[in-house]
Write an enzyme that holds these catalytic residues in place. Structure first.
Site, PDB file in Angstrom:
ATOM      1  N   ASN A   1       0.857  -1.189   0.000  1.00 35.42           N
ATOM      2  CA  ASN A   1       0.000   0.000   0.000  1.00 35.42           C
ATOM      3  C   ASN A   1       0.890   1.235   0.000  1.00 35.42           C
ATOM      4  O   ASN A   1       0.760   2.111   0.849  1.00 35.42           O
ATOM      5  CB  ASN A   1      -0.952  -0.014   1.194  1.00 35.42           C
ATOM      6  CG  ASN A   1      -2.053   1.030   1.075  1.00 35.42           C
ATOM      7  OD1 ASN A   1      -2.432   1.420  -0.025  1.00 35.42           O
ATOM      8  ND2 ASN A   1      -2.552   1.496   2.207  1.00 35.42           N
ATOM      9  N   LEU A   2       1.778   1.307  -0.953  1.00 33.74           N
ATOM     10  CA  LEU A   2       2.880   2.256  -0.941  1.00 33.74           C
ATOM     11  C   LEU A   2       2.433   3.676  -1.280  1.00 33.74           C
ATOM     12  O   LEU A   2       1.507   3.892  -2.055  1.00 33.74           O
ATOM     13  CB  LEU A   2       3.957   1.796  -1.924  1.00 33.74           C
ATOM     14  CG  LEU A   2       4.498   0.375  -1.686  1.00 33.74           C
ATOM     15  CD1 LEU A   2       5.582   0.049  -2.696  1.00 33.74           C
ATOM     16  CD2 LEU A   2       5.015   0.200  -0.264  1.00 33.74           C
TER      17      LEU A   2
ATOM     18  N   HIS B   1       7.179   5.909   1.241  1.00 35.38           N
ATOM     19  CA  HIS B   1       7.956   4.730   0.871  1.00 35.38           C
ATOM     20  C   HIS B   1       8.912   5.050  -0.277  1.00 35.38           C
ATOM     21  O   HIS B   1      10.053   4.564  -0.302  1.00 35.38           O
ATOM     22  CB  HIS B   1       7.032   3.585   0.444  1.00 35.38           C
ATOM     23  CG  HIS B   1       6.140   3.082   1.527  1.00 35.38           C
ATOM     24  ND1 HIS B   1       4.785   3.338   1.555  1.00 35.38           N
ATOM     25  CD2 HIS B   1       6.393   2.323   2.619  1.00 35.38           C
ATOM     26  CE1 HIS B   1       4.248   2.744   2.609  1.00 35.38           C
ATOM     27  NE2 HIS B   1       5.198   2.129   3.280  1.00 35.38           N
TER      28      HIS B   1
ATOM     29  N   LYS C   1       8.987   8.495  10.806  1.00 38.36           N
ATOM     30  CA  LYS C   1       7.618   8.587  11.324  1.00 38.36           C
ATOM     31  C   LYS C   1       7.381   7.532  12.390  1.00 38.36           C
ATOM     32  O   LYS C   1       6.741   7.804  13.406  1.00 38.36           O
ATOM     33  CB  LYS C   1       6.598   8.426  10.189  1.00 38.36           C
ATOM     34  CG  LYS C   1       5.150   8.578  10.676  1.00 38.36           C
ATOM     35  CD  LYS C   1       4.151   8.310   9.578  1.00 38.36           C
ATOM     36  CE  LYS C   1       3.991   6.838   9.315  1.00 38.36           C
ATOM     37  NZ  LYS C   1       3.301   6.137  10.450  1.00 38.36           N
TER      38      LYS C   1
ATOM     39  N   ARG D   1      -2.246   4.180   6.563  1.00 40.02           N
ATOM     40  CA  ARG D   1      -3.531   4.243   7.259  1.00 40.02           C
ATOM     41  C   ARG D   1      -4.273   5.561   7.034  1.00 40.02           C
ATOM     42  O   ARG D   1      -5.443   5.670   7.406  1.00 40.02           O
ATOM     43  CB  ARG D   1      -3.326   3.978   8.752  1.00 40.02           C
ATOM     44  CG  ARG D   1      -3.005   2.510   9.038  1.00 40.02           C
ATOM     45  CD  ARG D   1      -3.055   2.183  10.518  1.00 40.02           C
ATOM     46  NE  ARG D   1      -3.043   0.747  10.738  1.00 40.02           N
ATOM     47  CZ  ARG D   1      -1.960   0.006  10.899  1.00 40.02           C
ATOM     48  NH1 ARG D   1      -0.772   0.585  10.862  1.00 40.02           N
ATOM     49  NH2 ARG D   1      -2.035  -1.299  11.093  1.00 40.02           N
TER      50      ARG D   1
END
Length: 283
Positions: free
Chosen positions: A28-29, A33, A150, A188
């Protein structure tokens, strides 16, 4: 970009290609990323990324089954950024039998903050990262691995793990990628609805305010942290923690060390609707 699924095929793909620079992901890049991939190009001879949604780091009530899987888009992004090898193991490739041997991180670092609210999380993280490191670096004599700031506590835990086990891997910290309004990029974030997305930047702003107030010595830290928590509650958030810690060990600083300008970090985790967001700010 070469895509491999088994450990044997990964090691074959990396044979005689020098030192890998590795980016571990759960897919879910997003742009964050991609910043890790770009950093990897400066730290190794071959850029390797992995996509694996690690069941071990999800609690029973968390979103393992519904975690977004965006394979085609992920592959396109990695290839466009110059990733050389993508390791995408299936669960039985990485865990051919139940993973009963696990890496237990130091409780003083791993059982606070995220570890308090997500018990066992860092055991799952360390175990899969150790295994991925073995897959990627086991026959290369070492290399480098990129991790985003993060996930500040995760970065510290992995760095300590590498030091403790004398692994020949350089852990490279990459600054958090942010949207224009300051929100830290996260997979998310996609769970936020449009109204929640407009409100989401409040977390980073609250951490900025907390850090400024702490350095200015306007009140004791406990009072400032409590006020920051309440300010989020008043805006409809459900905070787990908003706190100021020492960068070196994530313990609470003394008033003297704050005033002396010790390296500190403000960290926060809070739910907005059903989405749990985390962020941090060094100061």
């Amino acid at each position: 970009m070469q895509i491999v699924h088994t450990i044997a095929d990964l090691r074959s793909a990396l044979a005689s290609r020098g030192k890998p620079a590795f980016v571990a992901t759960m897919g879910n890049l997003h742009a964050g990323h991609m910043s890790l991939v770009r950093s990897a190009q400066q730290h190794g001879d071959v850029v390797v990324a992995s996509i694996f949604v690690n069941r071990l780091q999800f609690l029973p009530h968390e979103d393992f089954d519904s975690y977004p899987r965006t394979w085609d888009a992920d592959c396109a992004k990695l290839e466009s950024e110059g990733c050389n090898v993508l390791f995408a193991p299936r669960e039985h490739d990485l865990y051919p039998e139940p993973q009963v041997f696990k890496v237990q991180p130091d409780a003083r670092l791993a059982d606070i903050l995220e570890g308090e609210f997500r018990p066992g999380f860092f055991t799952g993280v360390c175990t899969v990262v150790m295994k991925l490191f073995s897959c990627v670096f086991g026959t290369t004599g070492g290399g480098a691995a990129m991790f985003g700031m993060k996930d500040y506590q995760q970065l510290m835990v992995i760095r300590r793990m590498v030091e403790q086990f004398a692994m020949p891997i350089d852990i490279v910290a990459v600054p958090s990628a942010r949207a224009d309004d300051g929100l830290a990029l996260s997979s998310r974030n996609g769970y936020l609805n449009a109204e929640e997305r407009q409100r989401a930047m409040v977390l980073s702003r609250t951490l900025h305010q907390l850090s400024e107030q702490a350095r200015a010595g306007k009140a004791d830290l406990a009072a400032l942290e409590a006020a920051a928590m309440q300010s989020l509650r008043d805006l409809g958030w459900q905070p787990d923690y908003l706190t100021v810690r020492q960068r070196s060990d994530l313990l609470s600083p003394t008033a003297d060390s704050v005033q002396a300008g010790a390296p500190l970090v403000a960290l926060g985790a809070a739910r907005l609707g059903s989405t749990r967001l985390i962020d941090n700010l060094e100061f």
